[in-house]
Design an enzyme around this catalytic site. Sequence first.
Site, PDB file in Angstrom:
ATOM      1  N   MET A  52     -17.415  18.077  14.011  1.00 41.48           N
ATOM      2  CA  MET A  52     -17.180  17.202  15.161  1.00 41.48           C
ATOM      3  C   MET A  52     -17.377  17.982  16.462  1.00 41.48           C
ATOM      4  O   MET A  52     -16.902  17.572  17.525  1.00 41.48           O
ATOM      5  CB  MET A  52     -15.769  16.614  15.099  1.00 41.48           C
ATOM      6  CG  MET A  52     -15.587  15.723  13.869  1.00 41.48           C
ATOM      7  SD  MET A  52     -14.314  14.492  14.071  1.00 41.48           S
ATOM      8  CE  MET A  52     -12.884  15.518  14.338  1.00 41.48           C
ATOM      9  N   GLY A  89     -14.978  29.477  12.858  1.00 38.54           N
ATOM     10  CA  GLY A  89     -14.819  28.830  11.547  1.00 38.54           C
ATOM     11  C   GLY A  89     -16.059  28.013  11.198  1.00 38.54           C
ATOM     12  O   GLY A  89     -16.598  28.099  10.087  1.00 38.54           O
ATOM     13  N   HIS A  90     -16.518  27.213  12.161  1.00 42.94           N
ATOM     14  CA  HIS A  90     -17.728  26.419  11.938  1.00 42.94           C
ATOM     15  C   HIS A  90     -18.935  27.337  11.676  1.00 42.94           C
ATOM     16  O   HIS A  90     -19.776  27.059  10.818  1.00 42.94           O
ATOM     17  CB  HIS A  90     -18.047  25.562  13.160  1.00 42.94           C
ATOM     18  CG  HIS A  90     -16.989  24.546  13.509  1.00 42.94           C
ATOM     19  ND1 HIS A  90     -16.195  24.653  14.615  1.00 42.94           N
ATOM     20  CD2 HIS A  90     -16.607  23.400  12.899  1.00 42.94           C
ATOM     21  CE1 HIS A  90     -15.371  23.617  14.682  1.00 42.94           C
ATOM     22  NE2 HIS A  90     -15.591  22.838  13.650  1.00 42.94           N
ATOM     23  N   GLY A 106     -14.743  23.536   5.191  1.00 45.33           N
ATOM     24  CA  GLY A 106     -13.772  24.619   5.275  1.00 45.33           C
ATOM     25  C   GLY A 106     -12.510  24.349   4.467  1.00 45.33           C
ATOM     26  O   GLY A 106     -12.032  23.210   4.407  1.00 45.33           O
ATOM     27  N   ASP A 156      -9.384  22.459   5.904  1.00 48.98           N
ATOM     28  CA  ASP A 156      -9.072  21.066   5.578  1.00 48.98           C
ATOM     29  C   ASP A 156      -9.190  20.916   4.058  1.00 48.98           C
ATOM     30  O   ASP A 156     -10.084  20.224   3.550  1.00 48.98           O
ATOM     31  CB  ASP A 156     -10.049  20.135   6.301  1.00 48.98           C
ATOM     32  CG  ASP A 156      -9.978  20.307   7.807  1.00 48.98           C
ATOM     33  OD1 ASP A 156      -9.090  19.718   8.429  1.00 48.98           O
ATOM     34  OD2 ASP A 156     -10.788  21.077   8.362  1.00 48.98           O
ATOM     35  N   GLN A 179      -9.410  17.541   2.459  1.00 48.52           N
ATOM     36  CA  GLN A 179     -10.713  16.916   2.709  1.00 48.52           C
ATOM     37  C   GLN A 179     -11.721  17.360   1.641  1.00 48.52           C
ATOM     38  O   GLN A 179     -12.490  16.537   1.116  1.00 48.52           O
ATOM     39  CB  GLN A 179     -11.195  17.320   4.095  1.00 48.52           C
ATOM     40  CG  GLN A 179     -12.607  16.929   4.427  1.00 48.52           C
ATOM     41  CD  GLN A 179     -12.913  17.123   5.895  1.00 48.52           C
ATOM     42  OE1 GLN A 179     -12.617  16.276   6.716  1.00 48.52           O
ATOM     43  NE2 GLN A 179     -13.511  18.241   6.240  1.00 48.52           N
TER      44      GLN A 179
HETATM   45  P1  AMP Z   1     -14.233  19.700  12.316  1.00 45.72           P
HETATM   46  O1  AMP Z   1     -15.262  19.917  13.366  1.00 45.72           O
HETATM   47  O2  AMP Z   1     -12.850  20.065  12.733  1.00 45.72           O
HETATM   48  O3  AMP Z   1     -14.345  18.355  11.658  1.00 45.72           O
HETATM   49  O4  AMP Z   1     -14.566  20.743  11.180  1.00 45.72           O
HETATM   50  C1  AMP Z   1     -15.847  20.806  10.602  1.00 45.72           C
HETATM   51  C2  AMP Z   1     -15.794  21.713   9.414  1.00 45.72           C
HETATM   52  O5  AMP Z   1     -15.393  23.005   9.808  1.00 45.72           O
HETATM   53  C3  AMP Z   1     -14.780  21.229   8.353  1.00 45.72           C
HETATM   54  O6  AMP Z   1     -15.345  21.413   7.068  1.00 45.72           O
HETATM   55  C4  AMP Z   1     -13.621  22.147   8.576  1.00 45.72           C
HETATM   56  O7  AMP Z   1     -12.830  22.352   7.415  1.00 45.72           O
HETATM   57  C5  AMP Z   1     -14.333  23.425   8.973  1.00 45.72           C
HETATM   58  N1  AMP Z   1     -13.410  24.314   9.682  1.00 45.72           N
HETATM   59  C6  AMP Z   1     -12.651  23.993  10.757  1.00 45.72           C
HETATM   60  N2  AMP Z   1     -11.867  25.042  11.098  1.00 45.72           N
HETATM   61  C7  AMP Z   1     -12.134  26.034  10.211  1.00 45.72           C
HETATM   62  C8  AMP Z   1     -11.650  27.360  10.025  1.00 45.72           C
HETATM   63  N3  AMP Z   1     -10.728  27.877  10.818  1.00 45.72           N
HETATM   64  N4  AMP Z   1     -12.140  28.071   9.005  1.00 45.72           N
HETATM   65  C9  AMP Z   1     -13.087  27.547   8.164  1.00 45.72           C
HETATM   66  N5  AMP Z   1     -13.596  26.319   8.301  1.00 45.72           N
HETATM   67  C10 AMP Z   1     -13.126  25.569   9.304  1.00 45.72           C
END
Ligand code: AMP
Length: 285
Positions: free
Chosen positions: A31, A37-38, A148, A151, A154
């Site tokens: 998003m 992390g991303h 990740g 989540d 998820q």
């Molecule tokens: P989001 O943009 O928050 O929807 O996250 C997109 C992807 O990045 C999802 O698969 C999350 O689980 C992953 N993600 C978010 N934060 C982290 C993190 N700290 N470490 C690893 N993956 C992450």
Amino acid sequence: MARIVESVTAMRALVTEARKKGKSIGFVPTMGALHAGHLELMKEAKKLCDVVVVSIFVNPTQFGPNEDFDAYPRTWDEDLAACRSVGVDAVFHPPARELYPDGWGTWVDVGGVTDKLCGKSRPTHFRGVATVVTKLFNIVQPDKAFFGQKDAQQVIVLKKMVRDLDMFNEIVMVPIVREADGLAKSSRNAYLSQEQRQAALVLNQSLSTAFDMAASGERDITAIKAAVLRHIQSVSLANVDYVEIYSFPDLAEIDILDQDALLAVAVKFGSTRLIDNIILTPKRT
Ligand code: AMP
């Protein structure tokens, strides 16, 4: 140079072209408001696939009516630069009407594993996630999609969806990336005041307490949960949504730690809700 793609048609054309050349496709749905992390997901995708597609789409259907959809950070220029820094091939950035045109009305509802943890606190969340990920899978047709452990529920929901609906896509789970002081990286960390940011360290610290308990042979799930809860509640700014332990990856109720288990926590600091988790393994004797 990563291509920017805004329409479903153009995205399909790009992956069709790649497939014709026999290339495998890795996909990282996000998003935006990208952080390390991303980027870790993208690097893993680069390692395992020939062509890497990242989507940046703040998906309205996974936010509840009183959640932070409008306030969610949108940082397109920085996000694009981040994608380019790790050599992503295409960034899919559709406007909302491209995925949800007038008259749209079909949902994907994953049964069983969505009624607990975040699914309980956010009753319509996983329906929105499963629906948008299905749409994105249909558009991008990835061999592997990267999510990740941050989540973890998820990942469990999406693996079940892929199994239940006979999808061909493989879901790859990537470990949690943390700040140097242990706080799990999250786009929502940007909402925290300095004081809340400090208080939020209790999440990772309480997970470490549980990890140590399990490592030293504690098997009583109620005792581990109680210790984590006590730890978090010792911080006055922390407002606990849940502290739960279920078997991993089935999310079944357990009383004894005699198999891998997911310890997941959700805690509010002011109006910001953060989640974190760890997979506990029983001490091998
Ligand atoms: P989001 O943009 O928050 O929807 O996250 C997109 C992807 O990045 C999802 O698969 C999350 O689980 C992953 N993600 C978010 N934060 C982290 C993190 N700290 N470490 C690893 N993956 C992450």
